[in-house]
Design an enzyme around this catalytic site. Structure first.
Site, PDB file in Angstrom:
ATOM      1  N   ALA A  59     -10.775 -91.266 -91.316  1.00 26.48           N
ATOM      2  CA  ALA A  59     -11.147 -92.092 -90.003  1.00 26.48           C
ATOM      3  C   ALA A  59     -11.274 -90.974 -88.930  1.00 26.48           C
ATOM      4  O   ALA A  59     -12.217 -91.422 -88.028  1.00 26.48           O
ATOM      5  CB  ALA A  59      -9.807 -92.865 -89.777  1.00 26.48           C
ATOM      6  N   GLU A  60     -10.699 -90.152 -88.960  1.00 28.21           N
ATOM      7  CA  GLU A  60     -10.734 -89.106 -87.780  1.00 28.21           C
ATOM      8  C   GLU A  60     -11.886 -88.284 -87.847  1.00 28.21           C
ATOM      9  O   GLU A  60     -12.773 -88.169 -86.721  1.00 28.21           O
ATOM     10  CB  GLU A  60      -9.726 -88.135 -87.582  1.00 28.21           C
ATOM     11  CG  GLU A  60      -8.390 -88.759 -86.987  1.00 28.21           C
ATOM     12  CD  GLU A  60      -8.235 -89.454 -85.492  1.00 28.21           C
ATOM     13  OE1 GLU A  60      -8.984 -88.994 -84.999  1.00 28.21           O
ATOM     14  OE2 GLU A  60      -7.576 -90.257 -85.295  1.00 28.21           O
TER      15      GLU A  60
END
Length: 185
Positions: A59-60
Site C-alpha cells: 500500500a505504501e
C-alpha cells in the site's frame, strides 16, 4: 467470416484457459513479495504478522525501496523523518540519516517496530493500527473519544479523513490477499 469468428472464439477460449491455469502467477505479479527475509526477520522480532507488513509495504510503496511521498515519507514503509528519529531513539539506532530509510532492511525494521508499537496501543486492532499509521495515532485517539466517529470508544465506525479511510480499506484488502497468496509465518 464464420471461420474468423470461430478462430477468435478458439483463441479467446485458449487465453481463458491459460489465464486460469496461471492465475496465481499473474496475481503474484500484481501482489509481489520482495524482501521476504527482512519481513520475516523483523516481523518475528517485533511480533507483527508478516502478511500485514507485506500489505503495508504494498500500500505504501508497492515495494519500491526508493519511494518518497509528497509529504516526505521515505522508503518501502514510507516512514516520516520525525517518526524515524523517534523510532531510532527507541531501538537504539544512533546517527540515523534519512537516506538510511531507503535501505530496505532498516526501513522494514523500523516499520515493524512501529507496527508493534501501534499494536500495543490499539490492542491488536488492525483497523485502528492502520488508521494511526496513515492518519496519526493522536488523531485516532481523538476519534475514539468522539461519538461522531466511535460509538464504543474502542472501534471507529467512521474515519473522517478520506485518505485514511481509503488507506485502511486498501491495507485490509492487501492483507487478505497476502495471507491467501503467501501465508507468511
Amino acid at each position: 467470416m464464420k471461420r474468423f469468428k470461430a478462430l477468435i472464439k478458439i483463441v479467446l477460449f485458449i487465453l481463458v484457459i491459460i489465464i486460469f491455469l496461471n492465475k496465481d502467477f499473474l496475481i503474484k505479479r500484481i501482489y509481489p513479495l520482495k524482501y521476504e527475509e527482512y519481513i520475516i526477520t523483523y516481523s518475528t522480532k517485533y511480533n507483527v504478522d508478516p502478511n500485514l507488513v507485506a500489505a503495508v509495504i504494498k500500500a505504501e510503496s508497492n515495494f519500491d525501496e526508493d519511494a518518497i511521498s509528497h509529504k516526505g515519507a521515505y522508503g518501502l514503509m514510507q516512514i516520516m523523518p520525525d517518526t524515524a528519529d523517534w523510532i531510532a531513539s527507541q531501538i537504539g539506532m544512533d546517527d540515523i540519516t534519512y537516506d538510511m530509510l531507503y535501505n530496505p532492511e532498516i526501513n522494514i525494521r523500523m516499520g515493524c517496530w512501529y507496527l508493534d508499537n501501534l499494536s500495543v496501543e490499539f490492542n491488536d486492532n488492525i483497523e485502528l493500527m492502520m488508521a494511526a499509521y496513515n492518519g496519526g495515532r493522536g488523531n485516532v485517539q481523538k476519534w475514539l473519544k468522539n461519538d461522531e466517529y466511535s460509538k464504543d470508544g474502542e472501534n471507529l465506525h467512521l474515519i473522517p479523513f478520506n485518505e485514511t479511510k481509503r488507506y485502511v480499506k486498501k491495507v485490509n484488502r492487501n492483507y487478505k490477499i497476502y495471507k491467501k497468496l503467501y501465508n507468511l509465518k
